[in-house]
Design an enzyme around this catalytic site. Structure first.
Site, PDB file in Angstrom:
ATOM      1  N   CYS A 194     -48.661 -24.505   9.140  1.00 25.42           N
ATOM      2  CA  CYS A 194     -50.025 -24.905   8.804  1.00 25.42           C
ATOM      3  C   CYS A 194     -50.901 -25.144  10.023  1.00 25.42           C
ATOM      4  O   CYS A 194     -52.107 -25.336   9.875  1.00 25.42           O
ATOM      5  CB  CYS A 194     -50.004 -26.167   7.944  1.00 25.42           C
ATOM      6  SG  CYS A 194     -49.413 -27.602   8.846  1.00 25.42           S
ATOM      7  N   CYS A 218     -43.915 -30.175   6.264  1.00 23.33           N
ATOM      8  CA  CYS A 218     -44.652 -31.245   6.941  1.00 23.33           C
ATOM      9  C   CYS A 218     -43.720 -32.318   7.472  1.00 23.33           C
ATOM     10  O   CYS A 218     -44.001 -32.955   8.480  1.00 23.33           O
ATOM     11  CB  CYS A 218     -45.635 -31.893   5.973  1.00 23.33           C
ATOM     12  SG  CYS A 218     -46.595 -30.718   5.024  1.00 23.33           S
TER      13      CYS A 218
END
Ligand code: FES
Length: 111
Positions: free
Chosen positions: A38, A109
């Protein structure tokens, strides 16, 4: 998980009230990592007792999402008081478990 959010209550708690956010002046160690998935980034700062080698202070700055901030909070909480070698054994899976799970698309994440 609650019905309104893909996040566990614990993730939301640590996202809304993150622990150990910030920087340490004159740290004994620092690291910067980014996620290729990301493009977000985390910086980590450590203070280590030179006799016991225990982490006496640990802070992070996140430029990531709720999962990333919650994971940074829980990992720094888990690492504080451990030696650097012990802290290296903490895995992203342990952090995710400690948070009550993360949505599949948000697992990167925590890594
Ligand atoms: Fe980038 Fe979660 S850290 S989407």
């Amino acid at each position: 998980m609650n019905t309104n959010s893909p996040y566990s209550e614990k993730v939301m708690k640590y996202f809304q009230n993150p622990k150990n956010i910030g920087e340490i002046d004159d740290p004994d160690g620092r690291a910067k990592e980014g996620s290729p998935a990301c493009g977000d980034m985390v910086q980590l700062y450590l203070k280590v007792d030179e006799d016991s080698l225990e982490i006496t202070d640990i802070k992070f700055r996140s430029y990531g999402c709720a999962s990333n901030i919650a994971t940074g909070s829980i990992i720094t909480e888990m690492a504080k008081g451990k030696t650097v070698e012990e802290a290296k054994e903490i895995t992203w899976q342990q952090a995710a478990d400690e948070l009550g799970g993360l949505p599949k698309v948000k697992m990167h994440c925590s890594v």
